[in-house]
Write a protein that holds these residues in place. Sequence first.
Motif, PDB file in Angstrom:
ATOM      1  N   UNK A  48       0.808  -1.217   0.000  1.00  0.00           N
ATOM      2  CA  UNK A  48       0.000   0.000   0.000  1.00  0.00           C
ATOM      3  C   UNK A  48       0.839   1.265   0.000  1.00  0.00           C
ATOM      4  N   UNK A  49       2.079   1.181   0.524  1.00  0.00           N
ATOM      5  CA  UNK A  49       2.947   2.353   0.548  1.00  0.00           C
ATOM      6  C   UNK A  49       4.391   1.897   0.694  1.00  0.00           C
ATOM      7  N   UNK A  50       5.302   2.785   0.355  1.00  0.00           N
ATOM      8  CA  UNK A  50       6.722   2.503   0.499  1.00  0.00           C
ATOM      9  C   UNK A  50       7.231   3.098   1.801  1.00  0.00           C
ATOM     10  N   UNK A  51       8.190   2.426   2.436  1.00  0.00           N
ATOM     11  CA  UNK A  51       8.735   2.888   3.707  1.00  0.00           C
ATOM     12  C   UNK A  51      10.245   2.694   3.744  1.00  0.00           C
ATOM     13  N   UNK A 102      -1.148   5.825  -7.655  1.00  0.00           N
ATOM     14  CA  UNK A 102       0.078   5.076  -7.363  1.00  0.00           C
ATOM     15  C   UNK A 102      -0.147   3.569  -7.294  1.00  0.00           C
ATOM     16  N   UNK A 103       0.843   2.848  -7.775  1.00  0.00           N
ATOM     17  CA  UNK A 103       0.938   1.406  -7.590  1.00  0.00           C
ATOM     18  C   UNK A 103       2.264   1.139  -6.895  1.00  0.00           C
ATOM     19  N   UNK A 104       2.255   0.263  -5.911  1.00  0.00           N
ATOM     20  CA  UNK A 104       3.479  -0.007  -5.150  1.00  0.00           C
ATOM     21  C   UNK A 104       3.750  -1.507  -5.140  1.00  0.00           C
ATOM     22  N   UNK A 105       5.015  -1.864  -5.257  1.00  0.00           N
ATOM     23  CA  UNK A 105       5.444  -3.254  -5.288  1.00  0.00           C
ATOM     24  C   UNK A 105       6.695  -3.422  -4.428  1.00  0.00           C
ATOM     25  N   UNK A 106       6.888  -4.617  -3.878  1.00  0.00           N
ATOM     26  CA  UNK A 106       8.092  -4.947  -3.122  1.00  0.00           C
ATOM     27  C   UNK A 106       8.659  -6.264  -3.650  1.00  0.00           C
TER      28      UNK A 106
END
Length: 227
Positions: free
Chosen positions: A45-48, A155-159
Amino acid sequence: MSQPDTPVVYGTEDILRSLCNSVTKVLTIATQSQINYSGMVQRISKTCLKPDIGCFVLFDGGFSGLVVINFSAQAAMELYESYMLHMGMDKDELATTHTADEVGNVMGELMNQIVGDFTGKVSRELQTHITQNQPKMLALNKQVMLSVDTNLDKPEARRVTFFTGKGNIFYLELAMDKTEFIKMNDFVADEAPDPDALLEQVNGQTKATAPTAAADDHDELLKSLGM
């Protein structure tokens, strides 16, 4: 001239794969050890920024986004030591803790080269242009987690999980606007840079970076984050 029935489309996962390949390419060349990444990707959902070393870089242009890499102390030190030893440094002369300015210098320059390689591929393969800012590296306490906000419309977020040669783990996170590139006309992508030239560029920029500059950037970043 008839158009193909099914046009070639490049989406978030394709751009992420290109970025992951830049990470493995640059780090493998720089450290002379094999870097791999997982075949699975996480939707987040978000980058940290997370402990022990967090590094981020923003890019803008044809599309906007944010790249974050979170290194464990073990992964950062392995990559730092492998790179410096490959450059001919004596092991006794190396920093012994991940919080040392020299470690931040090296990891920041490697991050800079990773994103530089990625932006080059974007230009060649997607025929668009993006620019990057100077990567910011921050050594974090285990009780601290900072969220990095970006001005993205959808936004799209990936890890993605990465593995070093010794099995240490670090994570890459990508946040970008939801976008697709659709191939309208055939074209031949320009040739990629020579890996030896890339390594020389990494070496040269790392040597030219002073520890005091890293310390100043670190203090400025903390101030901008309200710390």
